[in-house]
Design a protein around this motif. Structure first.
Motif, short mmCIF file in Angstrom:
data_model
loop_
_atom_site.label_atom_id
_atom_site.label_comp_id
_atom_site.label_asym_id
_atom_site.label_seq_id
_atom_site.Cartn_x
_atom_site.Cartn_y
_atom_site.Cartn_z
N ASP A 267 0.84 -1.22 0.00
CA ASP A 267 0.00 0.00 0.00
C ASP A 267 0.86 1.25 0.00
N MET A 268 1.94 1.20 0.77
CA MET A 268 2.81 2.37 0.83
C MET A 268 3.49 2.62 -0.51
N MET A 270 2.19 1.93 -3.39
CA MET A 270 1.15 2.52 -4.26
C MET A 270 1.00 4.01 -3.97
N LYS A 271 1.03 4.34 -2.69
CA LYS A 271 0.89 5.75 -2.31
C LYS A 271 2.09 6.55 -2.83
N ALA A 274 1.75 7.08 -6.49
CA ALA A 274 0.73 8.08 -6.82
C ALA A 274 1.28 9.49 -6.58
N GLU A 275 2.02 9.68 -5.51
CA GLU A 275 2.57 11.01 -5.20
C GLU A 275 3.64 11.39 -6.23
N CYS A 333 9.46 -0.11 -0.23
CA CYS A 333 8.66 0.07 0.99
C CYS A 333 8.67 -1.24 1.77
N GLU A 339 2.83 6.40 6.38
CA GLU A 339 2.38 7.50 5.51
C GLU A 339 3.26 8.72 5.75
N ILE A 342 6.36 8.59 3.70
CA ILE A 342 6.10 8.94 2.29
C ILE A 342 5.92 10.46 2.17
N ASP A 343 5.09 11.01 3.06
CA ASP A 343 4.82 12.46 2.98
C ASP A 343 6.10 13.27 3.14
#
Ligand code: PLP
Length: 354
Positions: A267-268, A270-271, A274-275, A333, A339, A342-343
């Motif tokens: 999931d990370m 994918m995030k 996307a970013e 990841c 999150e 990632i941010d």
């Protein structure tokens, strides 16, 4: 002690997940048979878990690491004059320091692959050597699931390779260092893309998804496994305090721990993908299917980002058209990527490219 900064270097840069650490502590009591001998119960429980996941007709052997799982598993079913056919990107080809060549003695025949995968047509040219006494005899097709480029084989693709291998008197080996990430990506149990589609021998990984150490060689045909315990011992991979590997896998394969950890990692990724897609100077260069994100980025960005987040450069000079020097990097990841990680990383990129 200084802890290395968090980043996206690899999924084995992470620590041990709390559930596994607790298991190691729980099992650390009393004396039991060493080497998994004498029907030692902890190992028996782990073998049972593997049978639950892969079916009854398997044989399971614990080893220390993934390189050994590959080298011993493949080495057990091939002769030195036979050859392993694999993608050029495969760990067994590029990242095992020649251990297969040294310990198996077999030649590796590589197939150029842009996405880490191979198909039967890629293997075809090597079959011309069959029966010609001057050439190595192709005997094993080895694939990685997840591939080293972050892509995932579908069961149909694996079945096609297995059928092709078997109809040419060859075997199919799967390097499953990241098999849990593949299962989560496919939304399937392990059996659907191993036992059910003709894999002969599997290197089952756990270290990249929360274990402290230990990997597993799984044979899907008991005949192929015959005498493997001697090869493992001779190969210096028989762990004496076996319960500490076995118990980790019993826990890993219970209550969907493997799935929970791999889901976070995937999931990370994918995030992150996307970013990164939103930042015009960056380009995701491989399909993101599991927990790895490959990115083309301006070369000058790399050292600046690496001051804060570690990650590996995959290609120093990727073969792409660009006005400015670019590099291809790999961002992995892990079960413990958050999150916030990632941010923070994406915010830094945005600041640097503004
Ligand atoms: C695809 C793949 N296979 C196998 C391994 C096993 O490596 P190790 O011997 O470090 O456990 C790795 C680790 O990087 C890997 O990425």
């Amino acid at each position: 002690m200084e802890i290395v900064k968090k980043g996206f270097a690899s999924d084995n840069w992470s620590g041990v997940c709390p559930e596994i650490m607790q298991t190691l502590s729980d099992i650390n009591t009393g004396h039991v048979f060493a080497y998994g001998e004498g029907d030692e119960e902890v190992s028996q429980a782990a073998y049972k878990k593997f049978r639950n996941h892969f079916g009854r007709n398997i044989k399971t052997y614990f080893v220390y690491n993934g390189t050994a799982a590959n080298v011993l598993g493949v080495g057990h079913i091939i002769k030195s004059y036979e050859a392993i056919v694999t993608a050029h990107t495969a760990h067994i080809n590029e990242d095992e320091c020649g251990a297969p060549e040294k310990f198996i003695g077999s030649k590796i025949l590589e197939i150029n692959s842009t996405n880490g995968k191979i198909v039967p047509d890629d293997v075809e040219p090597f079959l011309n050597s069959i029966g010609f006494q001057h050439h190595n005899q192709p005997k094993i097709i080895s694939i990685s699931q997840v591939t080293e480029m972050g892509t995932v084989y579908t069961p149909q693709e694996i079945l096609a390779l297995a059928n092709y291998a078997h109809s040419n008197n060859m075997y199919l080996h799967m390097d499953g260092a990241r098999i849990s990430n593949a299962a989560v990506a496919l939304g399937m149990d392990f059996k659907s893309f191993t036992t059910d589609v003709g894999v002969d021998v599997l290197s089952f990984g756990g270290t990249k998804n929360g274990l402290m150490f230990g990997e597993v060689v799984v044979f899907f045909n008991k005949q192929l496994a015959l005498d493997f315990e001697y090869r493992r011992k001779q190969g210096m991979q028989l762990h004496s305090k076996m319960r500490f590997i076995a118990a980790q896998f019993t826990r890993y394969l219970s209550d969907d721990l493997w799935k929970m950890n791999a889901s976070v990692a995937n999931d990370m990724a994918m995030k992150l993908c996307a970013e990164i897609d939103k930042i015009s100077v960056l380009k995701v260069s491989q399909k993101v299917e599991a927990n790895g994100v490959f990115v083309l980025m301006p070369a000058e960005l790399v050292p600046k980002l690496q001051e804060k987040y570690f990650f590996h450069v995959w290609k120093e000079s990727p073969d792409i058209e660009s006005d400015i020097p670019m590099k291809e990097v790999r961002l992995m990841c892990s079960w413990d990527t958050t999150e916030d990680d990632i941010d923070g990383f994406v915010d830094l990129i945005k600041k640097l490219v503004d």
